[in-house]
Write a protein that holds these residues in place. Structure first.
Motif, mmCIF file in Angstrom:
data_model
loop_
_atom_site.group_PDB
_atom_site.id
_atom_site.type_symbol
_atom_site.label_atom_id
_atom_site.label_comp_id
_atom_site.label_asym_id
_atom_site.label_seq_id
_atom_site.Cartn_x
_atom_site.Cartn_y
_atom_site.Cartn_z
ATOM 1 N N GLU A 1 1.016 -1.259 -0.095
ATOM 2 C CA GLU A 1 -0.131 -0.060 0.004
ATOM 3 C C GLU A 1 0.777 1.278 0.141
ATOM 4 O OE1 GLU A 1 -3.377 -0.059 -0.328
ATOM 5 O OE2 GLU A 1 -3.016 -2.116 -0.552
ATOM 6 N N GLN A 2 1.930 1.184 -0.467
ATOM 7 C CA GLN A 2 2.846 2.226 -0.760
ATOM 8 C C GLN A 2 2.813 2.965 -2.185
ATOM 9 O OE1 GLN A 2 6.422 0.068 0.079
ATOM 10 N NE2 GLN A 2 6.872 1.090 2.447
ATOM 11 N N TRP A 3 2.738 4.156 -2.387
ATOM 12 C CA TRP A 3 2.811 4.552 -3.687
ATOM 13 C C TRP A 3 4.112 5.154 -4.099
ATOM 14 C CZ3 TRP A 3 -1.379 4.750 -6.744
ATOM 15 C CH2 TRP A 3 -2.638 4.658 -5.946
ATOM 16 N N ILE A 4 4.569 4.493 -5.322
ATOM 17 C CA ILE A 4 5.960 4.595 -5.553
ATOM 18 C C ILE A 4 5.796 5.482 -7.107
ATOM 19 C CG2 ILE A 4 7.951 3.101 -6.872
ATOM 20 C CD1 ILE A 4 7.117 2.347 -3.839
ATOM 21 N N ASN A 5 6.696 6.518 -7.112
ATOM 22 C CA ASN A 5 7.002 7.616 -8.033
ATOM 23 C C ASN A 5 7.543 6.874 -9.312
ATOM 24 O OD1 ASN A 5 5.835 9.481 -6.506
ATOM 25 N ND2 ASN A 5 7.995 10.004 -5.590
ATOM 26 N N VAL A 6 6.622 7.139 -10.526
ATOM 27 C CA VAL A 6 7.207 6.985 -11.655
ATOM 28 C C VAL A 6 7.722 8.216 -12.642
ATOM 29 C CG1 VAL A 6 6.708 5.211 -13.774
ATOM 30 C CG2 VAL A 6 5.552 5.033 -11.604
ATOM 31 N N PRO A 7 8.976 8.703 -12.073
ATOM 32 C CA PRO A 7 9.240 9.955 -12.783
ATOM 33 C C PRO A 7 9.613 9.944 -14.166
ATOM 34 C CG PRO A 7 11.059 9.145 -11.575
ATOM 35 C CD PRO A 7 9.891 8.233 -11.247
ATOM 36 N N PRO A 8 9.468 10.771 -15.043
ATOM 37 C CA PRO A 8 9.646 10.507 -16.461
ATOM 38 C C PRO A 8 11.291 10.539 -16.639
ATOM 39 C CG PRO A 8 9.011 13.096 -15.904
ATOM 40 C CD PRO A 8 8.506 12.233 -14.760
ATOM 41 N N LEU A 9 11.607 9.809 -17.445
ATOM 42 C CA LEU A 9 13.059 9.640 -17.764
ATOM 43 C C LEU A 9 13.445 9.724 -19.435
ATOM 44 C CD1 LEU A 9 13.636 6.261 -15.684
ATOM 45 C CD2 LEU A 9 14.198 8.620 -15.016
ATOM 46 N N ALA A 10 14.296 10.712 -19.540
ATOM 47 C CA ALA A 10 14.379 11.042 -20.735
ATOM 48 C C ALA A 10 14.898 9.746 -21.949
ATOM 49 C CB ALA A 10 15.758 11.907 -21.017
ATOM 50 N N GLY A 11 14.120 9.982 -22.933
ATOM 51 C CA GLY A 11 14.564 8.753 -23.933
ATOM 52 C C GLY A 11 13.614 7.337 -23.760
ATOM 53 N N THR A 12 12.809 7.475 -22.717
ATOM 54 C CA THR A 12 11.904 6.189 -22.418
ATOM 55 C C THR A 12 10.204 6.551 -22.559
ATOM 56 O OG1 THR A 12 11.456 6.863 -20.108
ATOM 57 C CG2 THR A 12 13.496 5.698 -20.640
ATOM 58 N N LEU A 13 9.687 5.671 -22.644
ATOM 59 C CA LEU A 13 8.132 5.571 -22.535
ATOM 60 C C LEU A 13 7.882 4.555 -21.421
ATOM 61 C CD1 LEU A 13 7.386 4.510 -26.348
ATOM 62 C CD2 LEU A 13 7.049 6.679 -25.099
ATOM 63 N N VAL A 14 6.879 4.732 -20.709
ATOM 64 C CA VAL A 14 6.194 3.848 -19.622
ATOM 65 C C VAL A 14 5.168 2.780 -20.235
ATOM 66 C CG1 VAL A 14 5.175 3.897 -17.414
ATOM 67 C CG2 VAL A 14 6.778 5.453 -17.869
ATOM 68 N N ILE A 15 5.549 1.456 -19.782
ATOM 69 C CA ILE A 15 4.494 0.511 -20.225
ATOM 70 C C ILE A 15 3.996 -0.218 -18.903
ATOM 71 C CG2 ILE A 15 4.173 -1.737 -21.545
ATOM 72 C CD1 ILE A 15 5.425 0.595 -23.284
ATOM 73 N N ASN A 16 2.440 -0.058 -19.054
ATOM 74 C CA ASN A 16 1.931 -0.718 -17.965
ATOM 75 C C ASN A 16 0.843 -1.799 -18.529
ATOM 76 O OD1 ASN A 16 0.329 2.111 -18.131
ATOM 77 N ND2 ASN A 16 -1.131 0.657 -17.109
ATOM 78 N N LEU A 17 0.575 -2.705 -17.820
ATOM 79 C CA LEU A 17 -0.374 -3.814 -17.988
ATOM 80 C C LEU A 17 -1.794 -3.250 -17.522
ATOM 81 C CD1 LEU A 17 1.549 -7.154 -17.551
ATOM 82 C CD2 LEU A 17 1.783 -5.556 -19.555
ATOM 83 N N GLY A 18 -2.721 -4.036 -18.496
ATOM 84 C CA GLY A 18 -4.029 -3.615 -18.041
ATOM 85 C C GLY A 18 -4.826 -4.857 -17.776
ATOM 86 N N ASP A 19 -6.171 -4.560 -17.446
ATOM 87 C CA ASP A 19 -6.819 -5.573 -16.986
ATOM 88 C C ASP A 19 -7.529 -6.661 -18.245
ATOM 89 O OD1 ASP A 19 -7.199 -4.324 -14.897
ATOM 90 O OD2 ASP A 19 -9.052 -3.354 -15.226
ATOM 91 N N GLN A 20 -7.236 -6.370 -19.221
ATOM 92 C CA GLN A 20 -7.414 -7.393 -20.124
ATOM 93 C C GLN A 20 -6.359 -8.438 -20.457
ATOM 94 O OE1 GLN A 20 -8.346 -6.485 -24.584
ATOM 95 N NE2 GLN A 20 -9.869 -4.837 -23.961
ATOM 96 N N PHE A 21 -5.024 -7.851 -20.267
ATOM 97 C CA PHE A 21 -3.889 -8.758 -19.920
ATOM 98 C C PHE A 21 -4.182 -9.630 -18.863
ATOM 99 C CE2 PHE A 21 0.019 -8.072 -23.116
ATOM 100 C CZ PHE A 21 0.085 -9.325 -23.691
ATOM 101 N N ALA A 22 -4.429 -9.061 -17.699
ATOM 102 C CA ALA A 22 -4.561 -9.825 -16.400
ATOM 103 C C ALA A 22 -5.483 -10.847 -16.916
ATOM 104 C CB ALA A 22 -5.063 -8.918 -15.408
ATOM 105 N N ARG A 23 -6.856 -10.738 -17.386
ATOM 106 C CA ARG A 23 -7.774 -11.669 -17.720
ATOM 107 C C ARG A 23 -7.164 -12.967 -18.628
ATOM 108 N NH1 ARG A 23 -13.594 -9.839 -17.073
ATOM 109 N NH2 ARG A 23 -13.984 -11.422 -18.415
#
Length: 330
Positions: A237-259
Motif C-alpha cells: 500500500e505504498q505509492w511508488i513514483n514513476v518519474p519521467p526519464l529522458a528517452g523512455t516510454l512507460v509500459i503498464n499492463l491492463g485488465d485485459q491482459f490480466a484476464r
C-alpha cells in the motif's frame, strides 16, 4: 516455461528495459529480452522502455500541438465534446470523468482518437474494423497540424506496441506471432492529456486521475520530462513514483491482459496528480486487440492447479463497459 503465481508485488522502483534486442535476428536475444519483460510483468506490471524507436522530433511536435490545442477557449474545444460523437472520441473537459469511485472527478482534460490510416481521409469510417466501438475520429480545426502530429506519434507508438506483443508472446511461452491475427486492425485508442497545476491539492477527492487500473492489454505512456505526477501502488500500500526519464516510454499492463493471462501478469493500480506549479502534458496509447477477439485465459496460463478464472468476453464489449463506467462514476 511454467506460469508461476504472481509474486508479492512489494516493488520499490520501476525496471528499465532496453528494447534494442527486440529488433535482433538472433532469437536467443529476443527470448532473453522477453524473459526480462516477463519478470517485470509478474513483479510490477509497469516498466520503462528505452530504444523504442520514436524520434524526438515526433515527440516535440505532438507536445507542441497539444499545448496549443489545450490553450484554446473551452467553448472551442467543446465543439468536439465526446458525448456528441460516437464512442467517446473527441474532447473531454476537466472533472467530467471520475475513474475512482468516491472521488469528485479527475482534474485533467483529454482528447481521444482511435485507429486511422496515417494518410487516409480522416472523415472516412470503416466500421468493420471497429465493431462495437465503431466511430470515426474527429479533429479540431486548430491547430492546423494537430492531426498530422498526433497521427505521426500514434503510428510510432503503434509500431512499439506491435513489437511488444511479439515479446509478450515469447514471455508467455507462445509462438512469437501468436497475437498477430488478433491485432490486425490495431484496436488502439490514444488520449492526449493536459493536467492543470495542483500544487497544494487541498481536496484529496480531486486528483489528476484517481487510483485505477487500465482497461486494455497494455498502455504506452509518454510523460513530459521534468514534471512528476504518476504513482504506482505496491502490495504494501505504498505509492511508488514513476518519474519521467529522458528517452523512455512507460509500459503498464491492463485488465485485459490480466484476464487473458489468468492473472499471471499484473494489472497494477496507479494514479496521477500534477503537484507542479506548471501545466503537465502526457499521451497514453491504450493498446488492445481487435474488438471482435474473445478475451479468455490463454492455454499456457491455465493448469489443473490454476484453472481459468474469467469468462470470455469480446474486447470491444469489455472496453465499452469500462468507458461507460468511467463517465458515470460520479
Amino acid at each position: 516455461m511454467s506460469c508461476e503465481p504472481v509474486r508479492d508485488g512489494a516493488f520499490e522502483s520501476i525496471p528499465i528495459i532496453d528494447l534494442e534486442d527486440a529488433f535482433s535476428e538472433d532469437e536467443a536475444l529476443r527470448r532473453a529480452l522477453a524473459q526480462k519483460i516477463r519478470m517485470a510483468c509478474m513483479d510490477v506490471g509497469f516498466f520503462y522502455v528505452k530504444n523504442h524507436g520514436i524520434a524526438q522530433h515526433c515527440l516535440d511536435e505532438v507536445l507542441r500541438v497539444n499545448k496549443e490545442y489545450y490553450s484554446l477557449p473551452t467553448e472551442e474545444k467543446m465543439k468536439l465534446h465526446h458525448k456528441t460523437v460516437p464512442n467517446f472520441k473527441g474532447y473531454s473537459p476537466p472533472l467530467e470523468a471520475n475513474i475512482q469511485p468516491g472521488n469528485k472527478g479527475d482534474l485533467h482534460e483529454g482528447f481521444r482518437i482511435g485507429w486511422e490510416e496515417k494518410y487516409e481521409d480522416p472523415v472516412v469510417e470503416n466500421a468493420s474494423r471497429d465493431g462495437v466501438m465503431a466511430g470515426a475520429n474527429v479533429w479540431p480545426d486548430t491547430p492546423k497540424d494537430f492531426r498530422t502530429a498526433c497521427m505521426d506519434y500514434y503510428h510510432g507508438a503503434l509500431t512499439v506496441g506491435k513489437k511488444l506483443f511479439c515479446l509478450f508472446a515469447l514471455a508467455l511461452d507462445l509462438p512469437e506471432t501468436y497475437f498477430n491475427d488478433k491485432t490486425m486492425y490495431s484496436a488502439a485508442t490514444m488520449r492526449t492529456l493536459h493536467y492543470p497545476p495542483q500544487p497544494d491539492a487541498p481536496d484529496d477527492k480531486i486528483l489528476g486521475i484517481g487510483a485505477h487500473t487500465d482497461f486494455v492489454c497494455f498502455t504506452i505512456l509518454w510523460q513530459q520530462i521534468g514534471l512528476e505526477a504518476l504513482q504506482v501502488l505496491n502490495s504494501r500500500e505504498q505509492w511508488i513514483n514513476v518519474p519521467p526519464l529522458a528517452g523512455t516510454l512507460v509500459i503498464n499492463l491492463g485488465d485485459q491482459f490480466a484476464r487473458w493471462t489468468n492473472d499471471i501478469f499484473k494489472s497494477t493500480v496507479h494514479r496521477a496528480m500534477n503537484k507542479n506549479i506548471v501545466d503537465r502534458y502526457s499521451i497514453a496509447l491504450f493498446f488492445g486487440t481487435d474488438y471482435e477477439v474473445n478475451i479468455e485465459p490463454i492455454y499456457t496460463c491455465v493448469t489443473a492447479e490454476k484453472p481459468a478464472t474469467y469468462p470470455a468476453i469480446t474486447a470491444g464489449e469489455y472496453v465499452k463497459q469500462r468507458l461507460k463506467a468511467m463517465y458515470n462514476n460520479k
